[in-house]
Structure formats: structure tokens, C-alpha cells
Design an enzyme around this catalytic site. Structure first.
Site, short mmCIF file in Angstrom:
data_model
loop_
_atom_site.label_atom_id
_atom_site.label_comp_id
_atom_site.label_asym_id
_atom_site.label_seq_id
_atom_site.Cartn_x
_atom_site.Cartn_y
_atom_site.Cartn_z
N TRP A 1 0.38 -1.22 -0.38
CA TRP A 1 0.36 -0.16 -0.20
C TRP A 1 0.40 1.26 0.01
O TRP A 1 0.69 2.06 -0.68
CB TRP A 1 -0.88 -0.11 1.05
CG TRP A 1 -1.81 -0.73 1.10
CD1 TRP A 1 -2.26 -2.21 1.70
CD2 TRP A 1 -3.15 -1.57 0.02
NE1 TRP A 1 -2.77 -3.32 1.52
CE2 TRP A 1 -2.98 -2.17 0.36
CE3 TRP A 1 -3.34 -0.69 -1.00
CZ2 TRP A 1 -4.22 -3.38 0.29
CZ3 TRP A 1 -4.41 -1.15 -1.88
CH2 TRP A 1 -4.90 -2.63 -1.72
N ASP B 1 -0.59 7.23 6.46
CA ASP B 1 -2.11 6.51 6.47
C ASP B 1 -2.01 4.93 7.42
O ASP B 1 -0.74 4.04 7.28
CB ASP B 1 -1.29 5.28 4.76
CG ASP B 1 -3.16 4.39 4.48
OD1 ASP B 1 -3.24 3.85 5.64
OD2 ASP B 1 -2.58 3.28 3.05
N LYS C 1 -11.92 -1.91 9.05
CA LYS C 1 -11.53 -2.28 9.39
C LYS C 1 -11.30 -1.39 11.85
O LYS C 1 -12.26 -2.21 11.81
CB LYS C 1 -9.73 -1.87 9.21
CG LYS C 1 -9.68 -2.41 8.33
CD LYS C 1 -7.97 -1.90 7.11
CE LYS C 1 -8.06 -2.23 6.39
NZ LYS C 1 -7.42 -3.39 5.39
#
Ligand code: PMP
Length: 365
Positions: free
Chosen positions: A107, A175, A199
Site C-alpha cells: 500500500w 496512512d 478495519k
């Protein structure tokens, strides 16, 4: 719940992730009738007082949980983590200084790739050559002026996590998709942090972005409002029709988080992950992927079985016992157990029990 509801599985998925049963029950009720209003949460207008209240309370809770004051703006956005990869450079990467990226996983790499469309980027540290099985060496001073430094605090696929976030001098943009609200952190250190909700924050469909006002004022180019943080802030996350239900379920999850307290959730996260790593160190059938202990994630625990046969056997053993979501990301294989806030310690104990039972079963063969 109706009597024909199947018993809940133990779910360790990486996202969309487990939500607490009490949050699910309240979310389900609101679909039929929101707060006795005679309307479903799916029907209430997004510019009415009910949603205004949801929006305000959710933003206040984010600030409270993160220990932030009015110098930060909380935004609910759409387009997932991936749109943030694009919006960040669109808004903050200008011609004067490059943006720094720490390449610690898939990511993080995708975020850097997206930024290259908009300007100059520097990968200032990378563990790509080691297949991201550890964190890269973090240079304490980047040595040059950066528009910002982008960091992924927890690498969901590989199972590494920064336990200490180094100081660099550049504005930090993080992030935090897979470890936000899992630990106490000095959130005020970040010029911006963001997380796709699915999440620890809530369901898929909404993304949380928190920016300090200094950064918000530094938009580098003319942008259509939907891509401008400043425009979203000006319209208080109501520039267009927001995902009302996703924001509402996130509010329920934030209330739950507040009730638990961040300190307790952090302690649980430490305990749950330590229990599992301990078993992985002991059990002869499995090995943790991340060998540097200080680099190990407390949220996503990655491990491999000693053979393909053991992998398949244990996966089937778990499926037959209503355990789900333990397969590794399709790009890396192996196993990955995600221990987000809503995964109770009892689920981890049960999984460990099954690892031990399976080990005994194999040793009899
Ligand atoms: N960042 C991280 C750390 C992630 O784990 C993910 C997805 N799991 C993303 C970004 C991408 O999020 P989305 O699928 O919402 O675009």
C-alpha cells in the site's frame, strides 16, 4: 436477532473486518427505524438535523479519541484509501519540493506510485528488496526539503508496524488504515492521517481523513472541489451526498471505542498479538513471517505453515470449525490473522487451541 440466525463465526479478516455484535445489532435496528423517527437510517436526508448530529458527534469523537483540538479538521470522504493516495499529492505536492515516501509494503508502494502522476517523489527508505518482510531503515533526517513525508504506520499485507514513529522535520502524512485507534499515539504530530474505515473505524464505503489547518491552507493547484480537502472542509463533509449509513455505523463504532478506552484497546492488542506470536514461536507447524520482533504488527499477524500440505490441512481444519478470514493476501500466500479492536481475546485463544490440536493430530500420523 431472530432465532434462525446462525451462530457467529470467529472472523479474522483483514478488512472489511469484524465489528462488535452490539454495534451490528444497533446498526441493524436503525435500518428499520432510526431512533424512533419512523424512517430508516437509509432514508433520512443528509442535510437534516439527524444526520447533522451524527456528523458532528462522529467528528468530535475522532478528535477526543485522538487527543486533538480545533487545529485539526476531521473529514469523512469517499473513494477508500486509494483515493487518498491520489488526493494527497494533488493537493500538497507542488513544484517547489518533492514528496518523500517510505516504501514499507504494497500500500505504501501504491501511494508512492500514485503521487508520481502529480510531481516529483523520493522513496527515502524501502524494504522492497526484502519482500517487505521487515521495516526499512528509517533515515532520521531526509537531508532535503520535502513537501511532506508519507508513511504507512501498519503494513496490512506483510504484517509489519512502526512501533516508534521517527521524527524527520518534514510534515508527516500517515496512512493509518489498519492500526488507527488501536493504540495511544501522539496523533497531533501528524500534519495529516487517514484511514479507510473498514478495519477499526467502521464499514467499507467511507474514509476518515484528519488534517491540520496549516496543511489544509497549502493546496498547491487548482482542483475541482470534490478533489480538494479545503473544499470538503469548507462544506463540512457535505459537499455531495455522503455515505450516510457508513458514517452512522462508524459513529457507533467510535462510541464503542470510546467506551472501551484507547488505553484498554491498546493493552488488549498487545496481549492478543503476544499470545499468537508466542504460539507461532512454539508450534512446530508454523513460523511467523516477520522475524525482527520490534517490526512485528500487533494488528496483522502473518505466518507460514511448514509445508503446503500443512497449510491446506490447517485451513480446512479451521473452516470446519467456523473460523474464517485467516488466509494471507493473495499476492503473498501463507496465513494472516487480523486482530482488530473488535476481535475478542477469546477468539485468539480458540485459534491457538486449534493450532495446538492440529499439531497433535499431525504428530499422530
Ligand atoms: N492502505 C492500507 C494500509 C490498506 O490496508 C488498504 C486496504 N486494505 C488500503 C490503503 C486501500 O484501501 P481501499 O481498499 O479502501 O482503497
Amino acid at each position: 436477532m431472530t432465532s434462525n440466525t446462525k451462530a457467529r463465526k470467529l472472523y479474522f479478516g483483514s478488512g472489511p473486518a469484524a465489528l462488535p455484535p452490539e454495534v451490528l445489532a444497533e446498526a441493524a435496528e436503525a435500518v428499520i427505524d432510526y431512533n424512533g423517527s419512523g424512517l430508516s437510517i437509509l432514508e433520512i436526508p443528509h442535510r437534516g438535523p439527524q444526520f447533522e448530529a451524527i456528523l458532528e458527534e462522529s467528528k468530535d469523537l475522532v478528535k477526543m479519541l485522538c487527543g486533538l483540538g480545533n487545529e485539526h479538521e476531521v473529514l469523512w470522504l469517499q473513494g477508500g484509501g486509494r483515493l487518498q493516495f491520489c488526493m494527497i499529492p494533488m493537493n500538497f505536492l507542488g513544484a517547489e519540493a518533492p514528496a518523500g515516501y517510505v516504501d514499507s509494503g504494497h500500500w505504501a508502494h501504491e501511494a508512492a506510485k500514485a503521487a508520481a502522476y502529480y510531481g516529483e517523489t523520493r522513496v527515502i527508505a524501502s524494504s522492497r528488496p526484502e519482500n517487505y518482510s521487515r521495516l526499512p531503515q528509517f533515515p532520521h533526517t531526509a537531508g532535503e526539503k520535502l513537501a511532506y513525508l508519507h508513511l504507512t504506520t501498519n503494513n496490512t499485507i506483510y504484517g509489519t508496524q512502526w512501533q516508534h514513529i521517527p521524527d524527520t522535520g518534514a510534515p508527516l502524512i500517515a496512512d493509518m488504515s489498519s492500526d488507527i485507534l488501536s493504540r495511544r499515539l501522539d496523533y497531533s504530530r501528524f500534519a495529516m492521517f487517514y484511514a479507510c474505515a473498514q478495519k477499526n473505524v467502521g464499514p467499507a464505503g467511507v474514509t476518515l481523513a484528519v488534517l491540520n489547518r496549516d496543511l489544509l491552507a497549502q493546496q498547491q493547484r487548482d482542483l475541482p472541489p470534490m478533489l480538494s480537502y479545503a473544499a470538503h472542509a469548507k462544506h463540512r463533509s457535505l459537499l455531495n451526498t455522503p455515505p450516510v449509513y457508513a458514517v452512522y455505523v462508524s459513529l457507533l463504532m467510535l462510541r464503542w471505542t470510546q467506551q472501551q478506552t484507547l488505553a484498554a484497546l491498546e493493552a488488549e492488542s498487545n496481549t492478543k498479538s503476544a499470545m499468537l506470536y508466542e504460539e507461532l514461536e512454539r508450534n512446530r507447524l508454523f513460523q511467523p513471517v516477520v522475524t525482527v520482533k520490534d517490526h512485528r504488527s500487533r494488528t496483522n499477524i502473518t505466518f507460514r505453515a511448514v509445508s503446503e500440505e500443512v497449510h491446506r490441512g490447517f485451513a480446512a481444519f479451521c473452516t470446519a470449525r467456523d473460523i474464517e478470514g485467516i488466509e494471507g493476501h493473495r499476492s503473498v500466500g501463507g496465513f494472516r490473522v487480523s486482530l482488530y479492536n473488535a476481535v475478542p481475546r477469546s477468539s485468539v485463544s480458540r485459534l491457538i487451541e486449534l493450532m495446538q490440536e492440529y499439531e497433535q493430530e499431525i504428530s499422530k500420523l
